[in-house]
Design a protein around this motif. Structure first.
Motif, mmCIF file in Angstrom:
data_model
loop_
_atom_site.group_PDB
_atom_site.id
_atom_site.type_symbol
_atom_site.label_atom_id
_atom_site.label_comp_id
_atom_site.label_asym_id
_atom_site.label_seq_id
_atom_site.Cartn_x
_atom_site.Cartn_y
_atom_site.Cartn_z
ATOM 1 N N THR A 148 0.810 -1.209 0.000
ATOM 2 C CA THR A 148 0.000 0.000 0.000
ATOM 3 C C THR A 148 0.848 1.266 0.000
ATOM 4 N N GLN A 149 2.164 1.129 0.082
ATOM 5 C CA GLN A 149 3.020 2.310 0.108
ATOM 6 C C GLN A 149 3.745 2.553 -1.213
ATOM 7 N N ALA A 150 3.637 1.630 -2.123
ATOM 8 C CA ALA A 150 4.320 1.777 -3.416
ATOM 9 C C ALA A 150 3.708 2.917 -4.220
ATOM 10 N N GLU A 151 4.543 3.651 -4.892
ATOM 11 C CA GLU A 151 4.082 4.750 -5.739
ATOM 12 C C GLU A 151 4.117 4.305 -7.194
ATOM 13 N N LEU A 152 3.345 3.271 -7.469
ATOM 14 C CA LEU A 152 3.226 2.766 -8.829
ATOM 15 C C LEU A 152 1.876 2.091 -8.956
ATOM 16 N N VAL A 153 1.515 1.790 -10.165
ATOM 17 C CA VAL A 153 0.249 1.091 -10.408
ATOM 18 C C VAL A 153 0.396 0.316 -11.709
ATOM 19 N N CYS A 154 -0.247 -0.819 -11.774
ATOM 20 C CA CYS A 154 -0.256 -1.608 -12.999
ATOM 21 C C CYS A 154 -1.465 -1.183 -13.813
ATOM 22 N N LEU A 155 -1.222 -0.505 -14.904
ATOM 23 C CA LEU A 155 -2.314 -0.029 -15.755
ATOM 24 C C LEU A 155 -2.569 -1.051 -16.856
ATOM 25 N N ASP A 156 -3.687 -1.745 -16.765
ATOM 26 C CA ASP A 156 -4.028 -2.690 -17.818
ATOM 27 C C ASP A 156 -4.784 -1.966 -18.931
ATOM 28 N N VAL A 157 -5.185 -2.707 -19.937
ATOM 29 C CA VAL A 157 -5.818 -2.096 -21.105
ATOM 30 C C VAL A 157 -7.126 -1.393 -20.733
ATOM 31 N N HIS A 158 -7.843 -1.907 -19.747
ATOM 32 C CA HIS A 158 -9.113 -1.290 -19.355
ATOM 33 C C HIS A 158 -8.880 0.081 -18.722
ATOM 34 N N ILE A 159 -7.886 0.148 -17.864
ATOM 35 C CA ILE A 159 -7.542 1.427 -17.230
ATOM 36 C C ILE A 159 -7.020 2.398 -18.282
ATOM 37 N N LEU A 160 -6.170 1.930 -19.180
ATOM 38 C CA LEU A 160 -5.634 2.807 -20.221
ATOM 39 C C LEU A 160 -6.744 3.353 -21.112
ATOM 40 N N ARG A 161 -7.714 2.516 -21.450
ATOM 41 C CA ARG A 161 -8.844 3.002 -22.256
ATOM 42 C C ARG A 161 -9.636 4.049 -21.489
ATOM 43 N N PHE A 162 -9.846 3.803 -20.195
ATOM 44 C CA PHE A 162 -10.522 4.770 -19.337
ATOM 45 C C PHE A 162 -9.798 6.116 -19.362
ATOM 46 N N MET A 163 -8.465 6.058 -19.478
ATOM 47 C CA MET A 163 -7.642 7.262 -19.461
ATOM 48 C C MET A 163 -7.440 7.861 -20.844
ATOM 49 N N GLY A 164 -8.072 7.280 -21.858
ATOM 50 C CA GLY A 164 -8.019 7.884 -23.175
ATOM 51 C C GLY A 164 -7.216 7.153 -24.229
ATOM 52 N N TYR A 165 -6.648 6.009 -23.904
ATOM 53 C CA TYR A 165 -5.895 5.249 -24.901
ATOM 54 C C TYR A 165 -6.886 4.593 -25.845
ATOM 55 N N ASP A 166 -6.830 4.945 -27.118
ATOM 56 C CA ASP A 166 -7.849 4.477 -28.053
ATOM 57 C C ASP A 166 -7.285 3.697 -29.239
ATOM 58 N N ARG A 167 -6.126 3.120 -29.066
ATOM 59 C CA ARG A 167 -5.513 2.358 -30.155
ATOM 60 C C ARG A 167 -5.446 0.886 -29.783
ATOM 61 N N ASP A 168 -5.248 0.024 -30.771
ATOM 62 C CA ASP A 168 -5.042 -1.402 -30.515
ATOM 63 C C ASP A 168 -3.596 -1.628 -30.111
ATOM 64 N N GLY A 169 -3.370 -2.684 -29.393
ATOM 65 C CA GLY A 169 -2.013 -3.040 -29.000
ATOM 66 C C GLY A 169 -1.545 -2.273 -27.778
ATOM 67 N N SER A 170 -0.309 -2.494 -27.453
ATOM 68 C CA SER A 170 0.285 -1.866 -26.273
ATOM 69 C C SER A 170 0.753 -0.450 -26.585
ATOM 70 N N PRO A 171 0.620 0.437 -25.608
ATOM 71 C CA PRO A 171 1.128 1.797 -25.814
ATOM 72 C C PRO A 171 2.651 1.805 -25.732
ATOM 73 N N ASN A 172 3.253 2.863 -26.256
ATOM 74 C CA ASN A 172 4.703 2.945 -26.120
ATOM 75 C C ASN A 172 5.054 3.279 -24.660
ATOM 76 N N LYS A 173 6.299 3.088 -24.325
ATOM 77 C CA LYS A 173 6.747 3.227 -22.941
ATOM 78 C C LYS A 173 6.464 4.621 -22.381
ATOM 79 N N GLN A 174 6.723 5.658 -23.151
ATOM 80 C CA GLN A 174 6.523 7.019 -22.650
ATOM 81 C C GLN A 174 5.053 7.309 -22.364
#
Length: 73
Positions: free
Chosen positions: A1-27
């Protein structure tokens, strides 16, 4: 619960505006992770807990224990 990171899966990324197929680039991924962390800090919610709360809402579940039912048997 203290880590400052999160695993963003495709569902979260889509929620955040990712609208392409496949994995996003690292940046893009790092930018979205930072945005998630900043939003969680703003509302004083643990990043991992916020992710689980969002996923529970997507699955229309009120209790996260449905994820662990198989481990409880």
């Amino acid at each position: 619960t203290q880590a400052e990171l999160v695993c963003l899966d495709v569902h979260i990324l889509r929620f955040m505006g990712y609208d392409r197929d496949g994995s996003p680039n690292k940046q893009f991924y790092l930018d979205m992770e930072q945005k998630w962390l900043e939003t969680c800090a703003k509302y004083k919610v643990n990043p991992a807990v916020a992710r689980e709360m969002y996923w529970d809402k997507v699955q229309n579940r009120r209790n996260p224990r449905y994820w662990s039912y198989c481990l409880e048997k």
